[in-house]
Design a protein around this motif. Structure first.
Motif, mmCIF file in Angstrom:
data_model
loop_
_atom_site.group_PDB
_atom_site.id
_atom_site.type_symbol
_atom_site.label_atom_id
_atom_site.label_comp_id
_atom_site.label_asym_id
_atom_site.label_seq_id
_atom_site.Cartn_x
_atom_site.Cartn_y
_atom_site.Cartn_z
ATOM 1 N N SER A 129 36.193 -24.513 88.401
ATOM 2 C CA SER A 129 35.629 -23.512 87.494
ATOM 3 C C SER A 129 36.768 -22.620 86.988
ATOM 4 O O SER A 129 37.770 -22.443 87.697
ATOM 5 N N PRO A 130 36.647 -22.092 85.779
ATOM 6 C CA PRO A 130 35.473 -22.183 84.905
ATOM 7 C C PRO A 130 35.277 -23.594 84.340
ATOM 8 O O PRO A 130 36.235 -24.317 84.110
ATOM 9 N N TYR A 131 34.008 -23.945 84.165
ATOM 10 C CA TYR A 131 33.672 -25.267 83.648
ATOM 11 C C TYR A 131 33.995 -25.338 82.147
ATOM 12 O O TYR A 131 33.732 -24.389 81.395
ATOM 13 N N LYS A 132 34.529 -26.475 81.738
ATOM 14 C CA LYS A 132 34.793 -26.675 80.322
ATOM 15 C C LYS A 132 33.461 -26.749 79.573
ATOM 16 O O LYS A 132 32.515 -27.389 80.029
ATOM 17 N N PHE A 133 33.367 -26.080 78.433
ATOM 18 C CA PHE A 133 32.118 -26.094 77.668
ATOM 19 C C PHE A 133 32.430 -26.192 76.175
ATOM 20 O O PHE A 133 33.564 -26.021 75.737
ATOM 21 N N ARG A 134 31.383 -26.459 75.393
ATOM 22 C CA ARG A 134 31.529 -26.533 73.944
ATOM 23 C C ARG A 134 30.264 -26.014 73.282
ATOM 24 O O ARG A 134 29.210 -25.887 73.914
ATOM 25 N N ARG A 135 30.384 -25.708 72.022
ATOM 26 C CA ARG A 135 29.240 -25.207 71.255
ATOM 27 C C ARG A 135 28.561 -26.364 70.530
ATOM 28 O O ARG A 135 29.204 -27.130 69.824
ATOM 29 N N VAL A 136 27.247 -26.496 70.736
ATOM 30 C CA VAL A 136 26.463 -27.526 70.065
ATOM 31 C C VAL A 136 25.262 -26.858 69.410
ATOM 32 O O VAL A 136 24.367 -26.350 70.093
ATOM 33 N N LYS A 137 25.247 -26.837 68.083
ATOM 34 C CA LYS A 137 24.152 -26.225 67.321
ATOM 35 C C LYS A 137 23.860 -24.809 67.812
ATOM 36 O O LYS A 137 22.736 -24.465 68.176
ATOM 37 N N ASN A 138 24.907 -24.008 67.848
ATOM 38 C CA ASN A 138 24.809 -22.594 68.233
ATOM 39 C C ASN A 138 24.408 -22.372 69.691
ATOM 40 O O ASN A 138 23.984 -21.284 70.069
ATOM 41 N N LYS A 139 24.500 -23.430 70.486
ATOM 42 C CA LYS A 139 24.243 -23.296 71.922
ATOM 43 C C LYS A 139 25.473 -23.761 72.693
ATOM 44 O O LYS A 139 26.185 -24.675 72.248
ATOM 45 N N LEU A 140 25.692 -23.129 73.839
ATOM 46 C CA LEU A 140 26.832 -23.491 74.666
ATOM 47 C C LEU A 140 26.404 -24.519 75.701
ATOM 48 O O LEU A 140 25.399 -24.341 76.385
#
Length: 424
Positions: A129-140
């Motif tokens: 952590s922190p976990y890798k994340f991305r934005r998809v249609k205005n959601k994380l």
């Protein structure tokens, strides 16, 4: 002498470290609670497959792996959560279950019940952590691969919990969060004793955060590590909340561990309410026990009471002592009122009304400890440990026959040193 605005912290840091080192636990089975001196500890109440001297406890930790021989984890921080099984036994290899039963009923024992850590078997490790994340249609969204590995380890840990729940008469989890200057082994040993005297019912889980930093700055390093661990404790609690096999969760936090726990729970309660949930039903925390809390009461009022923290739990029990020298020094250094030394006169009318309206908060004034520091009384004092056991095991209310506490003002109760000792 040069003056520094925080000079007290620098001058008295060594004394604070010495005193708060009392958070470390004696590596031997805790003294027999008064409860079992009067009413014998009976193997009939212990699951049959646990009739042996060894004890297995689950653990979750974000300590770094130790390079020192014989020590599994150290005081450094790890960016990933590890989980596993710690097996505790006693140094006397000839000790039999029948003898342990006998000694578990004696006020003055005739056998050496010093602990040894037989094994600490790490079963798995969560993604960094922190976990890798991305934005998809205005959601994380967390990266799919990371999320898959995270769910895998959550499932594995819950499988281990559920296997142990099958052997218990109750389907509860007892989660222990230690305080300052506790090593990994010491945190496991402390819960091992408590679980043993809980008739080995429920599933004991040690949450061991990166404490026990060395040197004059050890206390302050531990304090910062207590903030570092918040996300990992949240992840741990979330997986417990999602496990339908767990009926109740009992959280025992000691000293600086109370700050770790209350900060974490505050965030989870706000998160749950924001999603339209009911934390009392969704979190299933039956008991929140704060023993010798190293917390600023002013901060408690503004960060917990103001956020309507109390209704999220079945019972909140706070053990306090005016004789706690460690918290006395901490209180003096920070020029604040320590929650663990709270007295009836320290609670104003508005706060009294809040405690009364919540209805589930009990502040227990414990007797003067026999130790010099008086900070580890929740397991070293046979009267206090008896009250804690009856609270968890028998769900007893303060002032009831099983918990013969004396009512003081407001939500305060007094616990006598002869608690549950029958007159001859």
């Amino acid at each position: 002498m040069l003056f520094h605005p925080h000079g007290k912290s620098y001058i008295f840091a060594p004394l604070l470290i010495i005193l708060l080192s009392a958070c470390t636990s004696n590596p031997a089975l805790m003294p027999t609670p008064n409860l079992y001196v009067s009413t014998p500890y009976s193997e009939a109440q212990v699951p049959k497959n646990l009739h042996n001297t060894s004890m297995e406890l689950l653990y979750v930790t974000d300590r770094a792996i130790s390079e020192k021989e014989g020590v599994m984890y150290n005081a450094s921080r790890s960016p990933s959560i590890a989980y596993g099984v710690a097996k505790v036994n006693f140094g006397d290899k000839s000790l039999q279950w029948s003898e342990l039963l006998k000694q578990s009923n004696l006020k003055n024992r005739s056998a050496n019940l010093t602990y040894v850590m037989e094994t600490a078997d790490e079963l798995g490790r969560f993604p960094l952590s922190p976990y890798k994340f991305r934005r998809v249609k205005n959601k994380l969204q967390i990266d799919e691969d990371i999320l898959e590995r995270k769910i895998f380890h959550e499932t594995q840990l819950n499988k281990n919990i559920n296997q142990r729940l099958k052997n218990s008469n109750n389907k509860d989890v007892i989660l222990f969060v230690h305080g300052f200057n506790n090593t990994f082994n010491e945190s496991v040993f402390t819960l091992a004793g408590i679980w043993h005297f809980l008739n080995r019912q429920g599933v004991p889980i040690v949450y061991s955060w990166p404490a026990a930093a060395t040197g004059l700055t050890g206390y302050f390093e531990d304090k910062e590590s207590g903030q570092f661990t918040i996300f990992h404790l949240k992840e741990t609690l979330r997986l417990l909340f999602k496990n339908p096999e767990i009926e109740n969760i009992h959280i025992i936090a000691h000293s600086r561990g109370t700050d770790v726990v209350t900060t974490t729970l505050r965030e989870l309660i706000i998160e749950n309410r924001a999603s339209g949930g009911n934390p009392r039903e969704d979190l299933r925390i039956e008991n929140l026990i704060l023993a010798a809390p190293d917390l600023d009461f002013g901060i408690i009022k503004q960060r917990l009471m103001a956020e309507q923290f109390g209704p999220a739990f079945g019972k909140i029990t706070i053990y306090t002592s005016q004789e706690d020298s460690a918290l006395g020094i901490s209180q003096w250094l920070t020029n604040s009122l320590s929650f663990g030394r709270l007295n009836t006169k320290d609670v104003n009318i508005n706060e009294q009304d809040i405690f009364t309206s919540v209805g589930n908060v009990s502040l227990i004034k414990v007797p003067k400890s026999g130790s010099l520091i008086g900070h580890d009384y929740f397991h070293s004092d046979p009267a206090v440990s008896s009250d804690l056991i009856n609270l968890i095991l028998h769900k007893a209310s303060p002032g009831s026959k099983k918990r013969p506490l004396q009512k003081l003002e407001n939500n305060f109760w007094s616990l006598d040193s002869n608690y549950l000792i029958k007159n001859e």
